[in-house]
Design an enzyme around this catalytic site. Structure first.
Site, PDB file in Angstrom:
ATOM      1  CG  HIS A   1      -1.351   2.794  -3.640  1.00  0.00           C
ATOM      2  ND1 HIS A   1      -2.408   2.450  -2.831  1.00  0.00           N
ATOM      3  CD2 HIS A   1      -1.279   1.799  -4.581  1.00  0.00           C
ATOM      4  CE1 HIS A   1      -2.957   1.322  -3.257  1.00  0.00           C
ATOM      5  NE2 HIS A   1      -2.290   0.910  -4.311  1.00  0.00           N
TER       6      HIS A   1
ATOM      7  CG  ASP B   1      -2.322   0.579   0.849  1.00  0.00           C
ATOM      8  OD1 ASP B   1      -2.346   1.718   0.354  1.00  0.00           O
ATOM      9  OD2 ASP B   1      -3.346  -0.086   1.065  1.00  0.00           O
TER      10      ASP B   1
END
Length: 281
Positions: free
Chosen positions: A278, A255
């Site tokens: 991300h 993430d």
């Protein structure tokens, strides 16, 4: 005249000897105060006095009952050594030995403490594999530091969240599973003047490290790693904190590399190798 020269040279030599003795005394006293030199210099003290002095400054978690085999529950030893260190009026270093793997259940490292503390993680801290260990406990937390000032965490060791079973139970992996919270591996809450340096964090249950309501934090030379498929495994999460610097680190998780939320300010991020998550947001 020869007697005057002899007297002069004798006086000069005495001054030099006295000056050298004063300088040597000054140099010796400074060297013994520098970390690392005290183990090399042999002070003119009894062995028992040296041992008592060392025991007040450095606490080895193995001396408080930790086994460090990765299988035995070492949580009580960690609680005991933290209680002693936190109540000490002098600076204390807690040491986790290299080559040891300490199995630790959910634990609070609570302040305020009386003096500055260093937690030196040279070995590994390992979480329980089974999420059921958290039954009846706060599933947001594993290693939870709160209300501690002047804390340093370093040492080159590893914090392993053993997150595989948590990920398997995630609703993001299997939509038939209920959506539940999973622990942040290492949480710092309401800490001030915090240094986290040279630590590897792997396979957290959810987020790897978070700073919440903290002031003046420097996090550097971290390696934060988890598989691309691991859900919600943010590298570093910053919330409601000020004067936080994160630098010179590698973050490769499933993430966000770094997430910043909730009125955080004065945040400085530099020299971060990020991906495949991300990014920083």
């Amino acid at each position: 005249m020869g007697k005057l020269r002899s007297s002069y040279f004798a006086s000069s030599r005495s001054v030099c000897i006295i000056t050298f003795m004063i300088y040597s005394s000054y140099l010796f006293s400074n060297l013994t105060s520098v970390e690392g030199f005290d183990s090399l210099l042999q002070l003119p003290q009894s062995v028992s006095f040296r041992n008592r002095t060392r025991s007040r400054r450095v606490l080895y978690v193995n001396d408080y009952g930790a086994i460090g085999d990765g299988l035995t529950d070492d949580t009580k030893a960690f609680k005991d050594v933290w209680k002693i260190a936190c109540s000490s009026s002098s600076r204390v270093k807690i040491v986790l030995l290299a080559g040891n793997s300490y199995l630790v259940r959910p634990i609070d490292f609570a302040g305020p403490c009386r003096s500055k503390l260093t937690l030196r993680i040279s070995g590994a801290i390992v979480a329980p594999k089974d999420p059921d260990v958290w039954d009846g406990l706060d599933t947001h937390k594993w290693l939870y530091f709160h209300c501690v000032k002047h804390l340093t965490v370093k040492g080159g060791g590893t914090v392993n969240g053993m997150g595989w079973e948590w990920w398997a139970r995630s609703c993001k992996i299997n939509i038939t599973n209920p959506c539940r919270h999973a622990p942040t591996a290492m949480t710092f809450h309401r800490c001030k003047n915090l240094i986290v340096r040279n630590i590897m964090m792997v396979n957290s249950q959810q987020m790897h490290m978070s700073f919440t309501h903290c002031i003046r934090v420097v996090a550097s030379f971290l390696r934060v790693l988890a598989p691309t498929s691991s859900p919600n495994t943010d590298g570093i999460h910053i919330s409601a904190s000020t004067y936080v610097e994160v630098k010179d680190s590698i973050i490769r998780t499933g993430d966000d590399c770094i997430s910043i939320v909730s009125n955080s300010s004065r945040i400085r991020i530099r020299n971060i190798a990020c991906g495949p998550g991300h990014g920083i947001r």
